[in-house]
Design an enzyme around this catalytic site. Sequence first.
Site, PDB file in Angstrom:
ATOM      1  N   GLY A  86     -26.406   1.440   2.122  1.00  0.00           N
ATOM      2  CA  GLY A  86     -25.602   2.060   1.065  1.00  0.00           C
ATOM      3  C   GLY A  86     -25.922   1.438  -0.278  1.00  0.00           C
ATOM      4  O   GLY A  86     -25.668   0.247  -0.491  1.00  0.00           O
ATOM      5  N   VAL A  87     -26.511   2.219  -1.180  1.00  0.00           N
ATOM      6  CA  VAL A  87     -26.870   1.668  -2.485  1.00  0.00           C
ATOM      7  C   VAL A  87     -26.119   2.404  -3.599  1.00  0.00           C
ATOM      8  O   VAL A  87     -26.703   2.861  -4.569  1.00  0.00           O
ATOM      9  CB  VAL A  87     -28.400   1.671  -2.729  1.00  0.00           C
ATOM     10  N   GLY A  88     -24.805   2.510  -3.431  1.00  0.00           N
ATOM     11  CA  GLY A  88     -23.944   3.087  -4.466  1.00  0.00           C
ATOM     12  C   GLY A  88     -23.541   2.001  -5.438  1.00  0.00           C
ATOM     13  O   GLY A  88     -24.339   1.114  -5.785  1.00  0.00           O
ATOM     14  N   LYS A 111       0.868  -1.183   0.000  1.00  0.00           N
ATOM     15  CA  LYS A 111       0.000   0.000   0.000  1.00  0.00           C
ATOM     16  C   LYS A 111       0.901   1.227   0.000  1.00  0.00           C
ATOM     17  O   LYS A 111       1.944   1.241   0.652  1.00  0.00           O
ATOM     18  CB  LYS A 111      -0.869   0.010   1.262  1.00  0.00           C
ATOM     19  N   VAL A 140     -21.516  -0.687  -5.215  1.00  0.00           N
ATOM     20  CA  VAL A 140     -21.570  -2.085  -4.753  1.00  0.00           C
ATOM     21  C   VAL A 140     -22.978  -2.454  -4.275  1.00  0.00           C
ATOM     22  O   VAL A 140     -23.563  -3.448  -4.727  1.00  0.00           O
ATOM     23  CB  VAL A 140     -20.540  -2.318  -3.621  1.00  0.00           C
TER      24      VAL A 140
HETATM   25  P1  NAD Z   1     -20.115   4.377  -3.463  1.00  0.00           P
HETATM   26  O1  NAD Z   1     -19.593   5.709  -3.078  1.00  0.00           O
HETATM   27  O2  NAD Z   1     -20.464   4.119  -4.886  1.00  0.00           O
HETATM   28  O3  NAD Z   1     -21.436   4.041  -2.607  1.00  0.00           O
HETATM   29  C1  NAD Z   1     -21.518   4.203  -1.229  1.00  0.00           C
HETATM   30  C2  NAD Z   1     -22.950   4.603  -0.904  1.00  0.00           C
HETATM   31  O4  NAD Z   1     -23.101   4.581   0.523  1.00  0.00           O
HETATM   32  C3  NAD Z   1     -23.322   6.005  -1.385  1.00  0.00           C
HETATM   33  O5  NAD Z   1     -24.558   5.962  -2.063  1.00  0.00           O
HETATM   34  C4  NAD Z   1     -23.410   6.804  -0.077  1.00  0.00           C
HETATM   35  O6  NAD Z   1     -24.353   7.854  -0.151  1.00  0.00           O
HETATM   36  C5  NAD Z   1     -23.832   5.740   0.906  1.00  0.00           C
HETATM   37  N1  NAD Z   1     -23.538   6.006   2.318  1.00  0.00           N
HETATM   38  C6  NAD Z   1     -22.485   6.648   2.859  1.00  0.00           C
HETATM   39  N2  NAD Z   1     -22.595   6.669   4.205  1.00  0.00           N
HETATM   40  C7  NAD Z   1     -23.736   6.015   4.513  1.00  0.00           C
HETATM   41  C8  NAD Z   1     -24.390   5.695   5.730  1.00  0.00           C
HETATM   42  N3  NAD Z   1     -23.888   6.067   6.897  1.00  0.00           N
HETATM   43  N4  NAD Z   1     -25.550   5.020   5.681  1.00  0.00           N
HETATM   44  C9  NAD Z   1     -26.087   4.639   4.485  1.00  0.00           C
HETATM   45  N5  NAD Z   1     -25.511   4.930   3.300  1.00  0.00           N
HETATM   46  C10 NAD Z   1     -24.344   5.594   3.315  1.00  0.00           C
HETATM   47  O7  NAD Z   1     -19.040   3.327  -2.917  1.00  0.00           O
HETATM   48  P2  NAD Z   1     -18.897   1.798  -3.346  1.00  0.00           P
HETATM   49  O8  NAD Z   1     -17.860   1.701  -4.408  1.00  0.00           O
HETATM   50  O9  NAD Z   1     -20.239   1.213  -3.547  1.00  0.00           O
HETATM   51  O10 NAD Z   1     -18.226   1.192  -2.014  1.00  0.00           O
HETATM   52  C11 NAD Z   1     -19.019   0.870  -0.875  1.00  0.00           C
HETATM   53  C12 NAD Z   1     -18.158   0.169   0.159  1.00  0.00           C
HETATM   54  O11 NAD Z   1     -17.579  -1.004  -0.412  1.00  0.00           O
HETATM   55  C13 NAD Z   1     -16.972   0.986   0.679  1.00  0.00           C
HETATM   56  O12 NAD Z   1     -16.733   0.619   2.024  1.00  0.00           O
HETATM   57  C14 NAD Z   1     -15.813   0.510  -0.171  1.00  0.00           C
HETATM   58  O13 NAD Z   1     -14.580   0.692   0.475  1.00  0.00           O
HETATM   59  C15 NAD Z   1     -16.163  -0.953  -0.282  1.00  0.00           C
HETATM   60  N6  NAD Z   1     -15.554  -1.624  -1.426  1.00  0.00           N
HETATM   61  C16 NAD Z   1     -15.815  -1.191  -2.683  1.00  0.00           C
HETATM   62  C17 NAD Z   1     -15.245  -1.855  -3.763  1.00  0.00           C
HETATM   63  C18 NAD Z   1     -15.546  -1.428  -5.175  1.00  0.00           C
HETATM   64  O14 NAD Z   1     -15.180  -2.188  -6.078  1.00  0.00           O
HETATM   65  N7  NAD Z   1     -16.194  -0.327  -5.424  1.00  0.00           N
HETATM   66  C19 NAD Z   1     -14.384  -2.949  -3.547  1.00  0.00           C
HETATM   67  C20 NAD Z   1     -14.156  -3.381  -2.229  1.00  0.00           C
HETATM   68  C21 NAD Z   1     -14.756  -2.699  -1.179  1.00  0.00           C
END
Ligand code: NAD
Length: 343
Positions: A178-180, A81, A182
């Site tokens: 969280g519905v982003g 890292k 992932v």
């Molecule tokens: P993203 O930013 O696309 O989505 C995150 C969502 O969570 C957003 O819609 C945000 O508004 C919401 N959010 C934030 N705080 C919140 C809360 N307290 N309560 C409810 N919703 C909340 O991010 P992502 O890429 O979907 O990643 C989500 C998680 O998965 C993170 O912890 C990230 O580190 C982890 N992750 C992601 C990946 C990837 O490939 N994107 C891989 C491994 C781990």
Amino acid sequence: MPAIWDLPDFDSHEAVHLFEDRATGLKAVIAVHSTHLGPAAGGTRFWHYADSQSAITDALRLSRGMSYKNAMAGLSAGGGKAVILANPSRAKPAELLDAFARAVDSLGGKYITAQDVGMSEADMVHLSKTTAHVAGLPDQGGDPGPYTSRGVYLGVRAAAKHVFGTEDMQGVHVAIQGVGSVGGGLARYLAQQGAKLTLADVDAARAAALADELGGVSVAADAIMSVEADIFSPCALGAILTEDSVAGLNVKAVAGGANNQLAKGIEGRMLADRGILYAPDYVINAGGIINVLRHIDSADDVEINRRIDAIPGRLSEIWKESDASGSTPAEVADKMAQKLIGR
Ligand code: NAD
């Protein structure tokens, strides 16, 4: 500041490189935790730290996490890292990125970098003009989100099978935080299989719109962890499983994509004591890194899918060992990872 060897997060890291480039103001740490399985791979974080010890600690902790994650995903990659110590203005001029790219390049491929907090896709493309040791570029598979979603979906199904004896998701109630990228992808997979969904997001309109589209319901972000459901799937922030939140859970399993879900680590035991199955985060959410590191051993789409398809089997192995030994799933996963990296 204590010597790096004496920091609590130092774990016999193979090397910890400290870089300074006076001309551009670059200060960066590249921690190589293990190259036992292959080049140390892990993202670069661009962050303003309170002090340099915090930056080194972050690099030590996160690089060990990458060793475990890459090993458990079956990748020919070790764990590393990088952190770039941003100044308070968080300015990121091109010359600073160039100096960082030269630092990465000076390690001759022992460390392979990728995108992390504070670094954009454009920043990664910029680095790649100076060093070849960059993974996950747009022409190498792009956004890891959909790959992570698919692995998490398979992991959620595996959790259902372990707890309820069937991976048929028809009518299984999943509460998603969280519905982003992932969580949104996971919700779509689950809806296709007839699962009952309760969704929450700090962006309430986003959760409501997706719930409408998929035939689920949405609740306020601060209510999602106490919803009565079969499975809770954290897909937003880390450190959401605390003493208090675990006590308030109303589910049989926790299986979601967020990184570092256990706030202190001890919550893994609390979940087990409450009879709640836990899917170790770095095992279930490895789909993204599996795709990001595809070029390390020239994996094609078929091989990427095969590796993601292996996630539920790995989780089942962990849960069986946990049931047999009484160790928590998080403890079992760490031990398996340590064995794989020869520790
Ligand atoms: P993203 O930013 O696309 O989505 C995150 C969502 O969570 C957003 O819609 C945000 O508004 C919401 N959010 C934030 N705080 C919140 C809360 N307290 N309560 C409810 N919703 C909340 O991010 P992502 O890429 O979907 O990643 C989500 C998680 O998965 C993170 O912890 C990230 O580190 C982890 N992750 C992601 C990946 C990837 O490939 N994107 C891989 C491994 C781990």
